[in-house]
Motif scaffolding. Structure first.
Motif, mmCIF file in Angstrom:
data_model
loop_
_atom_site.group_PDB
_atom_site.id
_atom_site.type_symbol
_atom_site.label_atom_id
_atom_site.label_comp_id
_atom_site.label_asym_id
_atom_site.label_seq_id
_atom_site.Cartn_x
_atom_site.Cartn_y
_atom_site.Cartn_z
ATOM 1 N N ASN A 118 57.345 39.101 53.565
ATOM 2 C CA ASN A 118 56.068 39.835 53.566
ATOM 3 C C ASN A 118 55.982 40.970 52.529
ATOM 4 O O ASN A 118 55.434 42.031 52.800
ATOM 5 N N TYR A 119 56.502 40.718 51.329
ATOM 6 C CA TYR A 119 56.272 41.687 50.255
ATOM 7 C C TYR A 119 54.949 41.339 49.575
ATOM 8 O O TYR A 119 54.748 40.203 49.139
ATOM 9 N N LYS A 120 54.042 42.301 49.474
ATOM 10 C CA LYS A 120 52.721 42.044 48.898
ATOM 11 C C LYS A 120 52.513 42.851 47.623
ATOM 12 O O LYS A 120 53.027 43.964 47.480
ATOM 13 N N SER A 121 51.751 42.270 46.700
ATOM 14 C CA SER A 121 51.294 43.011 45.530
ATOM 15 C C SER A 121 49.920 42.475 45.139
ATOM 16 O O SER A 121 49.493 41.430 45.639
ATOM 17 N N ARG A 122 49.246 43.180 44.263
ATOM 18 C CA ARG A 122 47.896 42.778 43.868
ATOM 19 C C ARG A 122 47.926 42.172 42.463
ATOM 20 O O ARG A 122 48.696 42.593 41.594
ATOM 21 N N ILE A 123 47.063 41.170 42.243
ATOM 22 C CA ILE A 123 46.994 40.475 40.962
ATOM 23 C C ILE A 123 45.554 40.427 40.464
ATOM 24 O O ILE A 123 44.604 40.660 41.205
ATOM 25 N N ASN A 124 45.413 40.116 39.180
ATOM 26 C CA ASN A 124 44.096 40.045 38.551
ATOM 27 C C ASN A 124 43.406 38.728 38.866
ATOM 28 O O ASN A 124 44.040 37.721 39.196
ATOM 29 N N LEU A 125 42.093 38.733 38.677
ATOM 30 C CA LEU A 125 41.284 37.532 38.820
ATOM 31 C C LEU A 125 40.429 37.398 37.570
ATOM 32 O O LEU A 125 39.757 38.352 37.160
ATOM 33 N N GLY A 126 40.470 36.226 36.943
ATOM 34 C CA GLY A 126 39.648 35.980 35.771
ATOM 35 C C GLY A 126 38.280 35.442 36.168
ATOM 36 O O GLY A 126 38.132 34.808 37.206
ATOM 37 N N VAL A 127 37.281 35.695 35.307
ATOM 38 C CA VAL A 127 35.918 35.233 35.558
ATOM 39 C C VAL A 127 35.364 34.616 34.272
ATOM 40 O O VAL A 127 35.466 35.215 33.196
ATOM 41 N N LEU B 296 42.461 31.703 37.868
ATOM 42 C CA LEU B 296 43.688 32.477 38.035
ATOM 43 C C LEU B 296 44.673 32.307 36.890
ATOM 44 O O LEU B 296 45.301 33.273 36.462
ATOM 45 N N ASN B 297 44.846 31.102 36.383
ATOM 46 C CA ASN B 297 45.866 30.863 35.358
ATOM 47 C C ASN B 297 45.308 30.923 33.945
ATOM 48 O O ASN B 297 45.453 31.916 33.261
ATOM 49 N N ALA B 298 44.666 29.829 33.514
ATOM 50 C CA ALA B 298 44.195 29.753 32.135
ATOM 51 C C ALA B 298 43.000 28.830 32.027
ATOM 52 O O ALA B 298 42.821 27.905 32.819
ATOM 53 N N ALA B 299 42.176 29.104 31.002
ATOM 54 C CA ALA B 299 41.021 28.276 30.683
ATOM 55 C C ALA B 299 41.185 27.710 29.280
ATOM 56 O O ALA B 299 41.772 28.361 28.402
#
Length: 298
Positions: free
Chosen positions: A116-125, A132-135
């Motif tokens: 249960n280690y949590k961290s925050r990540i970016n979201l692409g639009v 999440l990964n690549a376009a």
């Protein structure tokens, strides 16, 4: 893990391993740790998002079992309801899991959830669509069209390499205008990629300095090249060292605009989601995810 936690597990029945993986031991581990479990099987992105909406007031964690497409399809609902998520890597490439240092072993992935280690990540639009990964525009789109379920089942991770060879024969160069950080760049390209995460396409690195929590998008564009040139530069492409290649343009920013002479398809996380012209943006620290705790060497 909080003993009052209820987790919603959604398994993608269409993923490479999703229909065949026995998760009973993992579920038992969660329940032994005091986590209440609700299990669902999904066969579509719409159904996955609907499950998250339906249980948004009842669960404190969503566990997604599938590949990158499964997780990407859930991103909008996870962001809307701000529910932390975890990953059971059951896809072909599992690039997002790789970006988060989550191993492909499902039992180990369950233990990470318990830890249960949590961290925050970016979201692409992209034009209002999340990724999440690549376009990709150009060669990457052709690769995805060659990457049929039959090829994935037969070739596994090597299916990306097989699809790339087939796609190169059919791909055509295109003219593109890129606007980043107030500057305009006009290029001739065969492949353009914009990354939010670090890995894509079966372990390729979008940029050697990219991270999924750095608040930036990384772009590279390949100028028209022969197959021999691409093969010769394969190690640079694989490990995100595009700036070492003479025919490659690289840049990063929080907002990127891309215009082509004719509308071109945009594939993100393996799915066709939009066309050019396109506006790419990043939402920093948008999602909370369970991942391995950093080590002293991280």
């Amino acid at each position: 893990m909080d003993t009052n936690t209820t987790a919603l597990i959604i398994l993608n029945s269409n993923s490479r391993s999703g229909a065949d993986t026995d998760i009973n031991e993992g579920v038992a581990l969660l329940e032994k740790s005091g986590i209440n479990v609700i299990k669902k099987t999904s066969s579509s992105a719409k159904q996955t998002a609907q499950y998250i909406q339906d249980y948004s007031q009842q669960v404190q964690l969503v566990i997604l079992g599938g590949g990158d497409g499964t997780i990407s399809s859930a991103a909008g609902a996870l962001y809307k309801y701000q529910i932390p998520f975890a990953i059971l890597p059951l896809g072909t490439a599992n690039d997002l899991a790789h970006s988060l240092d989550i191993p492909n072993n499902v039992d180990e992935a369950f233990q990470i959830i318990v830890d249960n280690y949590k961290s925050r990540i970016n979201l692409g639009v992209i034009n209002g669509h999340y990724f999440l990964n690549a376009a990709h525009i150009g060669l990457g789109v052709k690769v995805t069209s060659e990457l049929t379920p039959e090829v994935k089942k037969k070739w596994g991770v090597f299916s990306y390499l097989k699809a790339a060879f087939s796609a190169f024969k059919k791909n055509r160069p295109f003219h593109v205008t890129i606007k980043v950080n107030g500057a305009e760049h006009r290029l001739h390209s065969i492949q353009l990629a914009v990354g939010n995460g670090r890995y894509y396409g079966g372990g390729n690195v979008i940029d050697e300095n990219s991270k999924i929590d750095d608040g930036a998008l990384c772009l590279y564009s390949l100028a028209p090249s022969t197959l021999w040139e691409l093969l010769r530069n394969a190690p640079f492409l694989r490990y995100g060292k595009h700036n070492h290649m003479p025919k490659t343009f690289t840049i990063s920013g929080t907002r990127i605009e891309i215009v082509t002479r004719k509308p071109k398809d945009i594939i993100a996380d393996g799915e066709l989601i939009s066309k050019t012209p396109a506006k790419f943006e990043v939402i920093p620290q948008a999602l909370e995810v369970i991942r391995p705790a950093p080590t002293d060497n991280s």
